[in-house]
Enzyme design. Structure first.
Site, PDB file in Angstrom:
ATOM      1  N   LYS A  40       7.853  -4.048  -1.260  1.00 42.33           N
ATOM      2  CA  LYS A  40       8.448  -2.063  -0.995  1.00 42.33           C
ATOM      3  C   LYS A  40      10.107  -2.651  -1.739  1.00 42.33           C
ATOM      4  CE  LYS A  40       7.322  -0.507   3.816  1.00 42.33           C
ATOM      5  NZ  LYS A  40       7.709  -0.533   4.429  1.00 42.33           N
ATOM      6  N   HIS A  55     -27.458  -6.856   1.247  1.00 40.08           N
ATOM      7  CA  HIS A  55     -27.887  -6.678  -0.220  1.00 40.08           C
ATOM      8  C   HIS A  55     -27.030  -6.774  -0.939  1.00 40.08           C
ATOM      9  CE1 HIS A  55     -32.158  -5.895   0.817  1.00 40.08           C
ATOM     10  NE2 HIS A  55     -31.720  -5.611   2.277  1.00 40.08           N
ATOM     11  N   GLU A 106      -2.313  -7.573   9.904  1.00 41.96           N
ATOM     12  CA  GLU A 106      -0.847  -7.353  10.329  1.00 41.96           C
ATOM     13  C   GLU A 106      -0.761  -7.906  11.541  1.00 41.96           C
ATOM     14  OE1 GLU A 106       0.502  -3.436   7.557  1.00 41.96           O
ATOM     15  OE2 GLU A 106       0.755  -3.297   9.780  1.00 41.96           O
TER      16      GLU A 106
HETATM   17  O1  PA5 Z   1       1.836  -1.073  11.837  1.00 44.13           O
HETATM   18  C1  PA5 Z   1       2.788  -0.802  11.292  1.00 44.13           C
HETATM   19  O2  PA5 Z   1       3.432  -1.052  11.668  1.00 44.13           O
HETATM   20  C2  PA5 Z   1       2.527  -0.582   9.881  1.00 44.13           C
HETATM   21  O3  PA5 Z   1       1.446  -0.760   9.513  1.00 44.13           O
HETATM   22  C3  PA5 Z   1       2.592   1.297   9.688  1.00 44.13           C
HETATM   23  O4  PA5 Z   1       1.879   2.067  10.866  1.00 44.13           O
HETATM   24  C4  PA5 Z   1       2.540   1.881   8.428  1.00 44.13           C
HETATM   25  O5  PA5 Z   1       3.026   0.717   7.547  1.00 44.13           O
HETATM   26  C5  PA5 Z   1       3.259   2.626   8.733  1.00 44.13           C
HETATM   27  O6  PA5 Z   1       4.605   3.049   8.306  1.00 44.13           O
HETATM   28  P1  PA5 Z   1       5.369   4.046   8.875  1.00 44.13           P
HETATM   29  O7  PA5 Z   1       4.700   5.598   9.969  1.00 44.13           O
HETATM   30  O8  PA5 Z   1       6.753   3.436   9.322  1.00 44.13           O
HETATM   31  O9  PA5 Z   1       5.016   5.092   7.756  1.00 44.13           O
END
Ligand code: PA5
Length: 426
Positions: free
Chosen positions: A414, A300, A279
């Protein structure tokens, strides 16, 4: 406490005065908070600046949960889930029910059968819920929380609110408003720390402490890492060395990194690492795709592809020097299984040989490798390792000229869901 980095080639060959200059600039920009995404650099000094008061509040809350509950349900997804899951799994001893409190995760997927079974499982047990969402608006955990909230209200009536703890933004979000309206206890995710960098805040610390692990040691390990890796010396800083190696491999077409571990307990730490790097780095058509394997299991399975498939992979072994428990293979009077040649060998020693043999075989097949070694698995070393990865990740992304702290690509799916399900504003 140390982390060492090995590389299948000569690391020093990769170094240059230009690289050193670039690393110095990144360091200075992070320090002066002028780098891209600097609004989210709060994690950088968090281990050394977290207040004693907050740590005490988290410990007191965790002890209260432990004394009043059989089960803690932690609702969250992404960075609001993977950090505590990774640490709890790494520190838990297999087959040993070493604790009276069970931590169960929910909201990291949408699954009617899972939730139905979970609600049935907790009936008759004393329950606390910790719902975690920085934005307070993420759909998957919100759905799980709606079910759990209704369950808690039906089950506990007016005292349900005292068994629900919310970890969310200080100023905004639907979850924050709900918590205030219902009088739930609240912990705050600092404004300047994003989800995947939040394991050392209440997001990670409350579930980890409730699970019975020592968060003071975890933070002490992270603090040590903050001191050790908080400089830009490309010769002596393993976090920078890892980032430099990844950049060079990326630029030479190695765009898939496989994190390999021989420790099953580190499986969710690999998942956390995948989220952190995937990410943070996968933007603007750049970045390394992070993936993971468990050895020997995957030797394996995916081992065939790694040895002989498309040549755009490199492998990063996460090795543990000392393990807490081991077995030694004994000589047998009946050598029908033809294993007497292994007698006297411990299983950890077998894995060390397996590491070297695998790394060399894959290298012969065109897969370069990095080895990251930690001393042992405990709170202090896990805290140290997690901070190491965060620091390496920030440098890796900055070397690619990418903002490590946003995730614009996560919005596309989303928006589609909201449009398809006709969410009002969409
Ligand atoms: O690293 C990040 O910001 C994301 O992976 C969030 O943690 C994830 O989308 C969850 O978001 P939130 O804590 O706002 O529900």
């Amino acid at each position: 406490m140390d982390i060492t980095i090995g590389f299948s080639d000569d690391y020093t060959q990769l170094l240059s005065p230009e690289l050193e200059k670039r690393l110095e600039t990144i360091y200075n920009d992070m320090k002066s908070k002028t780098a891209f995404g600097s609004d989210y650099l709060g994690w950088l000094n968090w281990p050394s600046s977290i207040s004693q008061e907050l740590l005490e509040e988290i410990k007191t809350t965790a002890n209260h949960i432990r004394s009043t509950s059989d089960v803690l349900i932690v609702i969250g997804i992404g960075g609001s889930y993977l950090g505590s899951k990774a640490v709890i799994e790494a520190l838990s001893i297999p087959f040993e029910k070493n604790d009276s409190l069970e931590v169960i995760f929910a909201g990291h997927s949408v699954n009617g059968s899972y939730l139905k079974k979970l609600l049935k499982y907790i009936d008759g047990k004393e329950v606390t819920v910790n719902v975690i969402s920085k934005s307070g608006t993420t759909t998957e955990p919100a759905i799980a929380f709606r079910f759990l909230r209704q369950y808690m209200e039906n089950r506990y009536g007016s005292s349900a609110a005292s068994r629900i703890i919310v970890t969310t933004d200080q100023e905004k979000g639907a979850l924050r408003s709900l918590a205030i309206e219902q009088g739930y206890k609240r912990f705050v995710v600092p404004n300047d720390i994003g989800g995947r960098y939040s394991v050392f805040t209440a997001v990670g610390l409350l579930p980890i402490a409730a699970a019975g692990f020592n968060i003071i040691e975890l933070i002490a390990g992270a603090k040590k890492a903050e001191e050790q890796f908080g400089h830009f010396d490309m010769h002596n800083n393993p976090a920078i060395q890892y980032a430099v190696l990844r950049k060079r491999l990326h630029d030479n077409g190695y765009i898939i990194e496989i994190m390999a571990s021989f420790e099953e307990r580190l499986k969710y730490l690999q998942e956390w690492w995948k989220q952190l790097f995937g990410e943070s780095e996968g933007k603007n058509k750049k970045g390394i795709f992070p993936s993971s394997v468990q050895y020997s299991t995957d030797l394996h399975s995916l081992g065939q592809y790694i040895q002989d498939g498309q040549r755009n992979l490199f492998e990063t072994f996460l090795m543990v020097k000392n393990i807490d428990e081991d077995l030694t293979i004994l000589e047998s009077n009946n050598n029908g299984d033809e294993l007497n040649y292994l007698s006297g060998l411990s299983l950890h020693a077998f894995n060390k040989v397996c590491h070297e043999a695998t790394a060399n075989a894959h290298l012969d097949g065109g897969v370069p490798h990095i080895t990251i070694t930690i001393d042992q698995i405990d709170e202090m070393h896990i805290g140290h390792l997690l901070y190491f990865y965060m620091m390496a990740c920030a440098y890796s992304a900055y070397l690619l000229e990418i903002n490590p702290f946003d995730q614009p690509g996560v919005e596309a799916y989303k928006t589609n869901i909201f449009k398809m399900l006709k969410k009002p504003v969409y």
